[in-house]
Design a protein around this motif. Structure first.
Motif, PDB file in Angstrom:
ATOM      1  N   TYR A   1      -4.082  -1.218 -10.252  1.00  0.00           N
ATOM      2  CA  TYR A   1      -3.279  -0.001 -10.336  1.00  0.00           C
ATOM      3  C   TYR A   1      -3.523   0.695 -11.670  1.00  0.00           C
ATOM      4  N   ALA A   2      -3.571  -0.066 -12.754  1.00  0.00           N
ATOM      5  CA  ALA A   2      -3.799   0.505 -14.079  1.00  0.00           C
ATOM      6  C   ALA A   2      -5.129   1.256 -14.124  1.00  0.00           C
ATOM      7  N   GLN A   3      -6.164   0.689 -13.507  1.00  0.00           N
ATOM      8  CA  GLN A   3      -7.453   1.357 -13.477  1.00  0.00           C
ATOM      9  C   GLN A   3      -7.375   2.693 -12.752  1.00  0.00           C
TER      10      GLN A   3
ATOM     11  N   ILE B   1       4.740  -2.880 -11.423  1.00  0.00           N
ATOM     12  CA  ILE B   1       4.143  -2.429 -10.167  1.00  0.00           C
ATOM     13  C   ILE B   1       4.535  -3.386  -9.041  1.00  0.00           C
ATOM     14  N   PRO B   2       5.261  -2.899  -8.021  1.00  0.00           N
ATOM     15  CA  PRO B   2       5.596  -3.766  -6.886  1.00  0.00           C
ATOM     16  C   PRO B   2       4.348  -4.325  -6.214  1.00  0.00           C
ATOM     17  N   GLU B   3       4.468  -5.532  -5.767  1.00  0.00           N
ATOM     18  CA  GLU B   3       3.331  -6.268  -5.209  1.00  0.00           C
ATOM     19  C   GLU B   3       2.656  -5.526  -4.059  1.00  0.00           C
ATOM     20  N   ASP B   4       3.446  -4.883  -3.202  1.00  0.00           N
ATOM     21  CA  ASP B   4       2.892  -4.266  -2.002  1.00  0.00           C
ATOM     22  C   ASP B   4       2.677  -2.762  -2.132  1.00  0.00           C
ATOM     23  N   PHE B   5       2.822  -2.209  -3.338  1.00  0.00           N
ATOM     24  CA  PHE B   5       2.700  -0.769  -3.515  1.00  0.00           C
ATOM     25  C   PHE B   5       1.233  -0.351  -3.496  1.00  0.00           C
ATOM     26  N   GLU B   6       0.896   0.564  -2.591  1.00  0.00           N
ATOM     27  CA  GLU B   6      -0.454   1.107  -2.524  1.00  0.00           C
ATOM     28  C   GLU B   6      -0.553   2.314  -3.439  1.00  0.00           C
TER      29      GLU B   6
END
Length: 281
Positions: free
Chosen positions: A20-22, A145-150
Motif C-alpha cells: 500500500y505504501a508503494q 492499513i486494514p488487512e483486506d483493504f484494496e
C-alpha cells in the motif's frame, strides 16, 4: 523525498502495508525503511536459554531477521522497479515501540505505515495491542492499513476534530500534501450540539484553512451521540477513503483509547486510519 517507515512481523498484513505504501507514493521520490524489532524474541527465550547462550541467540536472530527482511523487500520491488523508490532494511534488537520511536527520531521519518488485522483474525479487534501502542507513543504520524483493504486513491478524507487543539504545521502539511496529490475532499467534522465556535476554535479553524491550502476543505457538523457511530456513518456517507484523527492529551482520540471504544471502531473501520501526533519533534 518522503521517508516512510514500515514495521513488519513478516505477516501477510505487514506485507500488504508495504505494498500500500508503494502505491500511495508511487509518483513521489520516497525511501522506505522496513524494520523488524526482534528484542522480545530473544528476551522471550531467556527463561529457557542459558545466560551464556544469549549473545549467540541474539546473533542468530539478527541473521534470521536480516534474511527475512531482504526476502520481503525483494518480493515487492517489482520488474521493472520504480526508479523513484529506495528500500532499506533495519533489524533492531529492541521492543517494537522503542525501535520505531528511535528510528523516527534518527531519520526524521515523515510517516509510519503498518498493517492491521481484519475481522477474520484470531482477535476481535482490528487494532492489536502493538498498533495501539504505536498510535499512542510514536512521535510521528501513523497510518494503519486494514488487512483486506484494496488500494484506491483517497478521494475523500474524513477528519473529525473539535478545533480545540493547536495543530502542528508539519503534521497538517502531510495531510495537505496527500489531499493535494489526489485532489481529495477533506471533510472536517465537528461533533457538537453548539452552533458557534469559541474564539480559540475559530482561530484553529483559520489555521487549518491557511495550512491545508492544497485540499478541498469542507467544514461540517454532526449532533452529539455515540461518536464512533457518527464517524462510521460519515465514512459511509462521504465514501471516505481515509480517516484522519489527532492524538493529544485529553483529546477525543485519547478518550477512545483509554476507554476501549477504539475496539468498536477498529472492528468496523474498513479504510486506512491515520493518527497524527500533536507533539513537538
Amino acid at each position: 523525498m518522503k521517508t516512510i517507515l514500515v514495521p513488519t512481523d513478516f505477516s501477510k498484513n505487514a506485507l500488504h502495508a508495504l505494498q500500500y505504501a508503494q502505491e500511495l507514493f508511487k509518483c513521489e521520490r520516497a525511501c522506505f525503511f522496513v524494520i523488524h524489532a526482534y528484542g522480545e524474541e530473544v528476551y522471550g527465550a531467556y527463561k529457557t536459554v542459558a545466560k551464556e547462550k544469549i549473545d549467540e541467540l541474539k546473533e542468530e536472530r539478527k541473521a534470521q531477521t536480516q534474511k527475512k527482511l531482504d526476502q520481503m523487500v525483494n518480493s515487492v520491488i517489482g520488474e521493472p522497479s520504480n526508479p523513484l523508490h529506495n528500500f532499506e532494511t533495519v533489524a533492531s534488537f529492541d521492543s517494537l515501540v522503542d525501535a520505531v520511536n528511535d528510528f523516527v527520531d534518527e531519520m526524521n521519518i515523515d510517516l509510519v505505515i503498518m498493517g492491521t488485522k481484519g475481522e477474520t483474525s484470531d482477535h476481535n479487534t482490528t487494532f492489536g495491542s502493538y498498533t495501539i501502542e504505536v498510535f499512542k507513543y510514536v512521535k510521528c504520524p501513523v497510518l494503519a492499513i486494514p488487512e483486506d483493504f484494496e488500494y484506491r486513491q483517497p478521494n475523500a478524507i474524513l477528519f473529525p476534530t473539535d478545533y480545540l487543539l493547536p495543530y502542528k504545521r508539519r503534521e497538517l502539511k502531510l495531510l495537505g500534501d496527500l489531499a493535494g496529490k489526489f485532489k481529495s475532499k477533506v471533510h472536517c467534522l465537528y461533533i457538537t450540539d453548539f452552533d458557534e465556535l469559541s474564539p480559540r476554535q475559530a482561530d484553529n479553524r483559520l489555521f487549518l484553512e491557511g495550512t491545508l491550502t492544497r485540499a478541498y476543505l469542507h467544514f461540517e457538523t454532526a449532533p452529539v451521540k455515540n461518536k464512533v457511530e457518527v464517524i462510521l456513518e460519515e465514512i459511509k456517507k462521504r465514501e471516505a477513503g481515509m480517516l484522519v484523527m489527532i492524538n493529544s492529551r485529553h483529546s477525543f482520540f485519547e478518550d477512545m483509547l483509554y476507554r476501549s471504544t477504539v475496539d468498536l471502531l477498529g472492528l468496523k473501520i474498513k479504510i486506512p486510519f491515520m493518527v497524527m501526533q500533536n507533539i513537538k519533534r
